[in-house]
Design a protein around this motif. Structure first.
Motif, short mmCIF file in Angstrom:
data_model
loop_
_atom_site.label_atom_id
_atom_site.label_comp_id
_atom_site.label_asym_id
_atom_site.label_seq_id
_atom_site.Cartn_x
_atom_site.Cartn_y
_atom_site.Cartn_z
N ASP A 59 0.85 -1.19 -0.01
CA ASP A 59 0.00 0.04 -0.05
C ASP A 59 0.84 1.29 0.05
O ASP A 59 2.10 1.01 -0.04
N LEU A 60 0.10 2.47 -0.11
CA LEU A 60 0.93 3.67 -0.08
C LEU A 60 2.12 3.93 1.26
O LEU A 60 3.37 4.12 0.84
N ILE A 67 10.69 3.63 -0.63
CA ILE A 67 11.56 4.55 -1.29
C ILE A 67 12.29 5.69 -0.44
O ILE A 67 13.12 6.04 -0.96
N HIS A 68 11.46 6.06 0.42
CA HIS A 68 11.95 7.26 1.26
C HIS A 68 12.86 7.03 2.49
O HIS A 68 13.83 7.78 2.78
N THR A 69 12.26 6.05 3.01
CA THR A 69 13.25 5.77 4.28
C THR A 69 14.55 5.57 4.21
O THR A 69 15.44 5.96 5.07
N LEU A 94 1.21 7.44 -8.95
CA LEU A 94 1.57 8.48 -8.02
C LEU A 94 2.41 9.61 -8.54
O LEU A 94 2.84 10.28 -8.07
N GLY A 95 2.84 9.23 -9.79
CA GLY A 95 3.70 10.15 -10.58
C GLY A 95 5.23 9.78 -10.17
O GLY A 95 6.15 10.81 -10.06
N TRP A 96 5.52 8.68 -9.38
CA TRP A 96 6.82 8.43 -8.99
C TRP A 96 7.37 7.89 -10.40
O TRP A 96 7.68 6.47 -10.10
N GLU A 97 7.70 8.47 -11.22
CA GLU A 97 8.43 7.70 -12.40
C GLU A 97 9.93 7.07 -12.03
O GLU A 97 10.47 7.88 -11.68
N PRO A 98 10.08 5.81 -12.31
CA PRO A 98 11.26 5.41 -11.97
C PRO A 98 12.34 5.75 -13.05
O PRO A 98 12.19 6.05 -14.29
N ALA A 99 13.83 5.86 -12.59
CA ALA A 99 14.83 6.41 -13.59
C ALA A 99 14.90 5.19 -14.44
O ALA A 99 15.09 5.61 -15.98
N SER A 107 15.70 -3.15 -12.73
CA SER A 107 16.08 -2.39 -11.44
C SER A 107 15.33 -1.08 -11.56
O SER A 107 15.06 -0.49 -12.66
N VAL A 108 14.97 -0.39 -10.40
CA VAL A 108 14.32 0.80 -10.35
C VAL A 108 15.08 1.56 -9.37
O VAL A 108 15.11 1.52 -8.40
N VAL A 109 15.57 2.86 -9.73
CA VAL A 109 15.98 4.03 -8.96
C VAL A 109 15.09 5.21 -8.93
O VAL A 109 15.00 5.87 -9.81
#
Length: 110
Positions: A59-60, A67-69, A94-99, A107-109
């Motif tokens: 979930d969110l 991602i943030h912690t 959510l607009g959090w497009e991975p690099a 992989s996602v950054v």
């Protein structure tokens, strides 16, 4: 693999080569535990590589923990690997497009 946390829904393990493996389900009930563990590991080992292939539900609050912690003092986030399609869709919504917007298993950054 060294299991660091397990609650019946979520399992966090330290794997060979310094990888963190997160499996199961992350929601409001256990996202704080995930955040705490990732923060601790990040403080001890630097930028983390987190394999999330085994996550069935996020979930969110769980996504925020992932991602943030574990960000380091310079703001660099953990690298997520083997990101399932349901998690990629949530990030996109959510607009959090991975690099790296490649297909599953990539992989996602954030």
């Amino acid at each position: 693999m060294n299991v660091l946390y397990e609650d019946g829904h979520l399992r966090i393990a330290w794997a060979e080569g310094g990888w963190v493996r997160v499996t199961g389900e992350v929601d409001l009930s256990n996202s704080a535990a995930l955040a705490a563990m990732l923060s601790r590991l990040s403080a001890e080992h630097g930028r983390l590589d987190v394999d999330v292939a085994g996550l069935r539900f996020v979930d969110l609050s769980g996504l925020r923990s992932l991602i943030h912690t574990p960000a380091l003092a310079d703001g660099s986030p953990a690298r997520l690997h083997n990101v399932p399609s349901h998690l990629r869709r949530l990030m996109t919504l959510l607009g959090w497009e991975p690099a790296d917007a490649g297909g599953p298993g990539r992989s996602v950054v954030p």
